[in-house]
Motif scaffolding. Structure first.
Motif, PDB file in Angstrom:
ATOM      1  N   GLU A 164       0.844  -1.196   0.000  1.00 12.72           N
ATOM      2  CA  GLU A 164       0.000   0.000   0.000  1.00 12.72           C
ATOM      3  C   GLU A 164       0.876   1.241   0.000  1.00 12.72           C
ATOM      4  OE1 GLU A 164      -3.382   2.146   2.858  1.00 12.72           O
ATOM      5  OE2 GLU A 164      -2.503   0.209   3.387  1.00 12.72           O
ATOM      6  N   MET A 165       0.428   2.269  -0.720  1.00 11.94           N
ATOM      7  CA  MET A 165       1.213   3.500  -0.703  1.00 11.94           C
ATOM      8  C   MET A 165       1.110   4.154   0.673  1.00 11.94           C
ATOM      9  SD  MET A 165      -0.986   6.133  -3.078  1.00 11.94           S
ATOM     10  CE  MET A 165      -2.774   6.188  -3.029  1.00 11.94           C
ATOM     11  N   ILE A 166       2.144   4.874   1.014  1.00 12.35           N
ATOM     12  CA  ILE A 166       2.266   5.496   2.325  1.00 12.35           C
ATOM     13  C   ILE A 166       1.562   6.838   2.334  1.00 12.35           C
ATOM     14  CG2 ILE A 166       3.924   6.562   3.906  1.00 12.35           C
ATOM     15  CD1 ILE A 166       5.931   4.377   3.002  1.00 12.35           C
ATOM     16  N   SER A 167       0.720   7.053   3.331  1.00 15.67           N
ATOM     17  CA  SER A 167       0.223   8.398   3.636  1.00 15.67           C
ATOM     18  C   SER A 167       1.158   8.954   4.702  1.00 15.67           C
ATOM     19  CB  SER A 167      -1.217   8.353   4.157  1.00 15.67           C
ATOM     20  OG  SER A 167      -2.094   7.868   3.173  1.00 15.67           O
ATOM     21  N   ILE A 168       1.941   9.946   4.334  1.00 17.96           N
ATOM     22  CA  ILE A 168       3.065  10.350   5.167  1.00 17.96           C
ATOM     23  C   ILE A 168       2.628  10.767   6.568  1.00 17.96           C
ATOM     24  CG2 ILE A 168       3.148  12.828   4.625  1.00 17.96           C
ATOM     25  CD1 ILE A 168       6.209  10.570   4.383  1.00 17.96           C
ATOM     26  N   TRP A 169       1.395  11.274   6.710  1.00 17.55           N
ATOM     27  CA  TRP A 169       0.914  11.747   8.005  1.00 17.55           C
ATOM     28  C   TRP A 169       0.341  10.622   8.866  1.00 17.55           C
ATOM     29  CZ3 TRP A 169      -1.564  12.212   3.379  1.00 17.55           C
ATOM     30  CH2 TRP A 169      -2.836  11.668   3.285  1.00 17.55           C
ATOM     31  N   ASP A 170       0.206   9.423   8.292  1.00 17.58           N
ATOM     32  CA  ASP A 170      -0.464   8.321   8.979  1.00 17.58           C
ATOM     33  C   ASP A 170       0.524   7.188   9.222  1.00 17.58           C
ATOM     34  OD1 ASP A 170      -2.057   6.293   9.926  1.00 17.58           O
ATOM     35  OD2 ASP A 170      -3.516   6.372   8.282  1.00 17.58           O
ATOM     36  N   LEU A 171       0.999   7.078  10.450  1.00 20.12           N
ATOM     37  CA  LEU A 171       1.999   6.067  10.798  1.00 20.12           C
ATOM     38  C   LEU A 171       1.509   4.657  10.494  1.00 20.12           C
ATOM     39  CD1 LEU A 171       4.825   5.828  12.119  1.00 20.12           C
ATOM     40  CD2 LEU A 171       3.686   5.635  14.333  1.00 20.12           C
TER      41      LEU A 171
ATOM     42  N   CYS B 121       4.472   7.077  -2.130  1.00 19.35           N
ATOM     43  CA  CYS B 121       3.740   7.893  -1.165  1.00 19.35           C
ATOM     44  C   CYS B 121       2.525   8.546  -1.821  1.00 19.35           C
ATOM     45  CB  CYS B 121       4.636   8.984  -0.577  1.00 19.35           C
ATOM     46  SG  CYS B 121       5.855   8.379   0.615  1.00 19.35           S
ATOM     47  N   ARG B 122       1.471   8.644  -1.069  1.00 22.56           N
ATOM     48  CA  ARG B 122       0.300   9.404  -1.517  1.00 22.56           C
ATOM     49  C   ARG B 122       0.666  10.882  -1.522  1.00 22.56           C
ATOM     50  NH1 ARG B 122      -3.123   7.018   1.164  1.00 22.56           N
ATOM     51  NH2 ARG B 122      -4.480   6.101  -0.417  1.00 22.56           N
ATOM     52  N   ALA B 123       0.257  11.585  -2.571  1.00 23.34           N
ATOM     53  CA  ALA B 123       0.542  13.012  -2.664  1.00 23.34           C
ATOM     54  C   ALA B 123      -0.581  13.691  -3.433  1.00 23.34           C
ATOM     55  CB  ALA B 123       1.889  13.254  -3.342  1.00 23.34           C
ATOM     56  N   PHE B 124      -0.553  15.028  -3.433  1.00 21.87           N
ATOM     57  CA  PHE B 124      -1.646  15.805  -4.004  1.00 21.87           C
ATOM     58  C   PHE B 124      -1.082  16.921  -4.876  1.00 21.87           C
ATOM     59  CE2 PHE B 124      -2.775  13.913  -0.011  1.00 21.87           C
ATOM     60  CZ  PHE B 124      -4.018  13.349  -0.248  1.00 21.87           C
TER      61      PHE B 124
ATOM     62  N   ASP C 189     -17.824  17.816  -2.834  1.00 24.66           N
ATOM     63  CA  ASP C 189     -17.682  18.066  -1.402  1.00 24.66           C
ATOM     64  C   ASP C 189     -16.234  17.936  -0.929  1.00 24.66           C
ATOM     65  OD1 ASP C 189     -20.378  18.528  -1.217  1.00 24.66           O
ATOM     66  OD2 ASP C 189     -20.876  16.522  -0.489  1.00 24.66           O
ATOM     67  N   GLU C 190     -15.546  16.907  -1.386  1.00 23.13           N
ATOM     68  CA  GLU C 190     -14.176  16.666  -0.929  1.00 23.13           C
ATOM     69  C   GLU C 190     -13.224  17.780  -1.357  1.00 23.13           C
ATOM     70  OE1 GLU C 190     -12.873  12.842  -2.128  1.00 23.13           O
ATOM     71  OE2 GLU C 190     -14.017  11.787  -0.587  1.00 23.13           O
ATOM     72  N   PHE C 191     -13.534  18.445  -2.464  1.00 24.70           N
ATOM     73  CA  PHE C 191     -12.671  19.531  -2.943  1.00 24.70           C
ATOM     74  C   PHE C 191     -12.558  20.627  -1.896  1.00 24.70           C
ATOM     75  CE2 PHE C 191     -11.954  23.553  -5.175  1.00 24.70           C
ATOM     76  CZ  PHE C 191     -10.866  23.236  -5.985  1.00 24.70           C
TER      77      PHE C 191
ATOM     78  N   PHE D 218      -9.330  13.079   4.049  1.00 21.24           N
ATOM     79  CA  PHE D 218      -8.239  12.114   4.226  1.00 21.24           C
ATOM     80  C   PHE D 218      -7.804  11.984   5.674  1.00 21.24           C
ATOM     81  CE2 PHE D 218      -7.985  12.807  -0.312  1.00 21.24           C
ATOM     82  CZ  PHE D 218      -7.609  11.568  -0.796  1.00 21.24           C
ATOM     83  N   GLY D 219      -8.547  12.574   6.585  1.00 22.47           N
ATOM     84  CA  GLY D 219      -8.237  12.419   8.008  1.00 22.47           C
ATOM     85  C   GLY D 219      -6.934  13.057   8.428  1.00 22.47           C
ATOM     86  N   TYR D 220      -6.603  14.171   7.796  1.00 21.28           N
ATOM     87  CA  TYR D 220      -5.330  14.842   8.094  1.00 21.28           C
ATOM     88  C   TYR D 220      -5.534  16.049   8.982  1.00 21.28           C
ATOM     89  CZ  TYR D 220      -1.240  17.796   7.479  1.00 21.28           C
ATOM     90  OH  TYR D 220      -0.156  18.592   7.707  1.00 21.28           O
ATOM     91  N   LYS D 221      -4.738  16.159  10.031  1.00 22.50           N
ATOM     92  CA  LYS D 221      -4.740  17.327  10.896  1.00 22.50           C
ATOM     93  C   LYS D 221      -3.392  18.020  10.762  1.00 22.50           C
ATOM     94  CE  LYS D 221      -7.991  15.468  14.303  1.00 22.50           C
ATOM     95  NZ  LYS D 221      -8.212  15.122  15.724  1.00 22.50           N
TER      96      LYS D 221
END
Length: 274
Positions: free
Chosen positions: A4-11, A81-84, A260-262, A269-272
């Protein structure tokens, strides 16, 4: 099926070998951060002469911390890694990128995009020529290196000043940047703003495409994420710059203005941020 690709903020999304490495070095990470916080609290003397002679103590854990980061970078070279990517595109451009993949920023690409929007009657030929002639890509050293394809590792809401101009102006900085200086450019800016819709591309970025810079930069952010698990507050900031074309398969989805997600991509993505 690959990892799975890594979401850098999610350990929790880190691969097992990355998690094992971080656990092995978590004490070094903790000690370095705690010492850094102690040093930040030290105030230099008020007296000018004493201030001149003042030497702030060093962080005795810094060398071990950097060695740990250096050891993690080669492991990340094989990861994704997941990126935007924040931009403004027409529906036709979205279809083309989903079909043909991602190309690197260049004058040739800008020329092709300008020709396409002129043919679609979305831009006057005279304005397209002005945009091309004025593009920052003609002076890359003056405006910063614009090679490659830039993404951010953490989702940023579109109201943030870091990305609001990108989703509000077609063509990216290489298109709109030269026209930010005065009222005489307002007509050109209005034309650029009227093309397409704001888009957020969710992309799987292979660390190998960043030619080593991405993995080493990611180590700092990953260590910051570990520090968050200790209860420390960190602002995570990390950009990836892919330096080779990427296939359509790396584009996981395109979130468009109006969805909506925009308008709450960080929440989606559950990022703080901190």
């Amino acid at each position: 099926m690959g990892p799975e690709m890594i979401s850098i903020w999610d350990l929790g999304t880190y691969d097992g070998d990355v998690q094992d490495y971080l656990k092995l070095h978590q004490e070094t990470i903790r000690l370095h951060r705690e010492r850094a916080l102690e040093l930040d609290k030290i105030e230099p003397p008020i007296d000018l002469q004493e201030r001149i002679r003042f030497q702030r103590p060093t962080n005795q854990h810094y060398q071990a911390y950097m060695e740990a980061r250096d050891g993690l970078a080669p492991i990340l070279q094989s990861k994704s890694c997941r990126a935007f990517h924040y931009t403004r595109m027409t529906d036709g451009e979205v279809a083309r990128i989903l079909r043909a993949g991602i190309r690197m920023t260049s004058l040739d690409l800008l020329s092709e995009r300008l020709q396409a929007v002129v043919e679609e009657k979305l831009l006057e030929p005279e304005i397209a020529e002005t945009i091309y002639r004025s593009s920052a890509l003609h002076s890359p050293h003056e405006y910063g290196d614009r090679r490659g394809f830039w993404t951010t590792a953490c989702p940023i809401d579109v109201t943030d000043s870091a990305v609001d101009m990108l989703v509000g102006h077609w063509g990216g900085e290489s298109s709109y940047f030269p026209f930010m200086g005065g009222t005489e450019d307002e007509a050109t800016l209005a034309a650029i703003q009227g093309i397409g819709r704001g888009r957020i591309l969710e992309i799987e970025v292979p660390m190998s495409s960043t030619q080593g810079v991405g993995p080493h930069s990611a180590t700092k952010t990953m260590f910051d994420v570990v520090e968050r698990s200790f209860g420390h507050e960190n602002s995570l900031a990390l950009d990836f710059n892919s330096l080779e074309p990427l296939p359509p398969s790396v584009i996981k989805r395109v979130v468009s203005e109006g969805e909506d997600e925009f308008h709450d991509v960080a929440g989606a993505f559950g990022y703080k941020a901190s």
